[in-house]
Design a protein around this motif. Structure first.
Motif, PDB file in Angstrom:
ATOM      1  N   GLU A 167      19.443  51.869 -21.646  1.00  0.00           N
ATOM      2  CA  GLU A 167      18.699  52.425 -22.777  1.00  0.00           C
ATOM      3  C   GLU A 167      17.737  51.386 -23.344  1.00  0.00           C
ATOM      4  N   LEU A 168      18.190  50.150 -23.462  1.00  0.00           N
ATOM      5  CA  LEU A 168      17.318  49.080 -23.942  1.00  0.00           C
ATOM      6  C   LEU A 168      16.166  48.848 -22.971  1.00  0.00           C
ATOM      7  N   ALA A 169      16.480  48.793 -21.675  1.00  0.00           N
ATOM      8  CA  ALA A 169      15.432  48.573 -20.672  1.00  0.00           C
ATOM      9  C   ALA A 169      14.404  49.699 -20.706  1.00  0.00           C
ATOM     10  N   ASP A 170      14.862  50.944 -20.800  1.00  0.00           N
ATOM     11  CA  ASP A 170      13.935  52.078 -20.850  1.00  0.00           C
ATOM     12  C   ASP A 170      13.055  52.019 -22.093  1.00  0.00           C
ATOM     13  N   GLY A 171      13.640  51.591 -23.207  1.00  0.00           N
ATOM     14  CA  GLY A 171      12.858  51.450 -24.430  1.00  0.00           C
ATOM     15  C   GLY A 171      11.766  50.400 -24.284  1.00  0.00           C
ATOM     16  N   LEU A 172      12.103  49.299 -23.661  1.00  0.00           N
ATOM     17  CA  LEU A 172      11.112  48.232 -23.439  1.00  0.00           C
ATOM     18  C   LEU A 172      10.003  48.700 -22.499  1.00  0.00           C
ATOM     19  N   VAL A 173      10.364  49.472 -21.478  1.00  0.00           N
ATOM     20  CA  VAL A 173       9.352  50.008 -20.558  1.00  0.00           C
ATOM     21  C   VAL A 173       8.393  50.922 -21.307  1.00  0.00           C
ATOM     22  N   SER A 174       8.931  51.777 -22.177  1.00  0.00           N
ATOM     23  CA  SER A 174       8.081  52.706 -22.926  1.00  0.00           C
ATOM     24  C   SER A 174       7.125  51.974 -23.867  1.00  0.00           C
ATOM     25  N   LEU A 175       7.500  50.748 -24.246  1.00  0.00           N
ATOM     26  CA  LEU A 175       6.632  49.921 -25.099  1.00  0.00           C
ATOM     27  C   LEU A 175       5.746  48.992 -24.276  1.00  0.00           C
ATOM     28  N   ASN A 176       5.815  49.160 -22.947  1.00  0.00           N
ATOM     29  CA  ASN A 176       5.025  48.376 -21.996  1.00  0.00           C
ATOM     30  C   ASN A 176       5.449  46.912 -21.929  1.00  0.00           C
ATOM     31  N   HIS A 177       6.708  46.644 -22.253  1.00  0.00           N
ATOM     32  CA  HIS A 177       7.278  45.307 -22.072  1.00  0.00           C
ATOM     33  C   HIS A 177       8.095  45.325 -20.767  1.00  0.00           C
ATOM     34  N   LYS A 178       7.413  45.632 -19.677  1.00  0.00           N
ATOM     35  CA  LYS A 178       8.102  45.891 -18.411  1.00  0.00           C
ATOM     36  C   LYS A 178       8.780  44.655 -17.847  1.00  0.00           C
ATOM     37  N   LEU A 179       8.116  43.531 -17.939  1.00  0.00           N
ATOM     38  CA  LEU A 179       8.710  42.304 -17.403  1.00  0.00           C
ATOM     39  C   LEU A 179       9.997  41.961 -18.146  1.00  0.00           C
ATOM     40  N   GLU A 180       9.999  42.177 -19.441  1.00  0.00           N
ATOM     41  CA  GLU A 180      11.183  41.916 -20.258  1.00  0.00           C
ATOM     42  C   GLU A 180      12.312  42.887 -19.901  1.00  0.00           C
ATOM     43  N   ALA A 181      11.917  44.109 -19.534  1.00  0.00           N
ATOM     44  CA  ALA A 181      12.919  45.128 -19.193  1.00  0.00           C
ATOM     45  C   ALA A 181      13.652  44.800 -17.896  1.00  0.00           C
TER      46      ALA A 181
END
Length: 301
Positions: free
Chosen positions: A131-145
């Motif tokens: 859920e955290l990773a998907d949230g980061l992807v939706s915010l375009n923080h893909k590398l962090e995800a």
């Protein structure tokens, strides 16, 4: 709820805390405070104030912690995390820049607090990380995800679920331009999962071909399955490992041979004809390959 609905969030929040502190000489009513924090959080949600709601849920989580109710604490930290994430997404939609990432950092912190309350191998930990990773992807923080996807993968034991997680991770790594790591992930998928559904296998094998052409790993770093893939592809050998239709196989052959001979014009031509068969990530990968080969060609002119 005993607090005045017309009072500010800070006043209501402090009122609840004050009531707790005034009872230091006797056991405070933790249950009452928890309910008041939750009521305040719901009020903030209805008022479209997710950041305030997040803080109120954190207050409820701390009450549960003091009462030793760790599952209740985890539940409220998750609610807080979702509200802080919602607040960050709201800022993004409004195109407000948040350099200190206050809401996002609060969301990550709350997700991690909730995570720590569950046993090491609990499937709930996997869900929280995803859920955290998907949230980061939706915010375009893909590398962090990526790091959270990787942590989630370590907890997954079901082979089918693990395969799907690996597929998502592979696409995310490609989106981030981490082509060398993406190739390792694609190799892992094929080497550890022998019975991959044909449509997914076709997608992964195309990824492996294109990633290998971009990364150009040394021969000794190529697993046997990867070398066999290229052998079968170029020699027209029938194999379950290359479930491409004839058109795709011919296009990939042409791309491999164009790269091997350094024929950039031919590569550009065949790339244009191949795009219709590729996913979005694969087309981006093809663009990266074209750029690399053009640059190499120009450096030799």
């Amino acid at each position: 709820m005993s607090t005045d609905l017309g009072a500010s969030f800070n006043e209501q929040y402090m009122n609840i805390n004050t009531k707790l502190k005034k009872r230091f000489m006797r056991k405070p009513n933790i249950s009452e405070a928890t309910n008041e924090f939750i009521a305040l959080a719901i009020q903030c949600e209805h008022s479209e104030q997710p950041a305030f709601a997040g803080h109120a849920y954190v207050g409820a989580a701390k009450c549960e912690a003091s009462a030793g109710n760790f599952l209740g604490e985890a539940e409220h930290y998750l609610s807080a995390a979702r509200q802080f994430m919602k607040a960050e997404k709201k800022l993004k939609v409004l195109k407000f820049h948040s350099p200190d990432r206050e809401n996002l950092e609060a969301a990550i912190g709350c997700f991690m607090q909730a995570l720590s309350k569950y046993p090491e191998r609990s499937p709930i930990r996997t869900s929280i990380l995803m859920e955290l990773a998907d949230g980061l992807v939706s915010l375009n923080h893909k590398l962090e995800a990526v790091s959270y996807y990787e942590q989630a993968l370590e907890l997954v034991e079901d082979k089918t679920r693990k395969l799907m997680f690996l597929r998502n991770l592979l696409n995310l790594q490609m989106d981030c331009g981490k082509f060398d790591i993406a190739l390792e992930t694609a190799n892992t998928m094929c080497d550890l999962h022998p019975n991959i559904p044909e449509d997914i296998l076709s997608e992964v094998q195309i990824n492996r071909v294109l990633l290998t052409l971009v990364v150009e790993p040394a021969e000794e770093d190529r697993p046997v399955s990867l070398m066999q893939l290229f052998t079968n592809l170029l020699s027209d050998n029938e194999s379950d490992a290359i479930p491409f239709n004839t058109d795709v196989q011919l296009k990939l052959q042409s791309i491999v041979l164009s790269c091997a001979t350094g024929d950039v014009s031919s590569l550009i031509s065949v790339a244009a004809d191949t795009r219709q068969y590729l996913t979005t990530q694969q087309n981006d990968l093809l663009d990266a390959l074209l750029k690399e080969k053009r640059d190499q060609h120009l450096s030799l002119v």
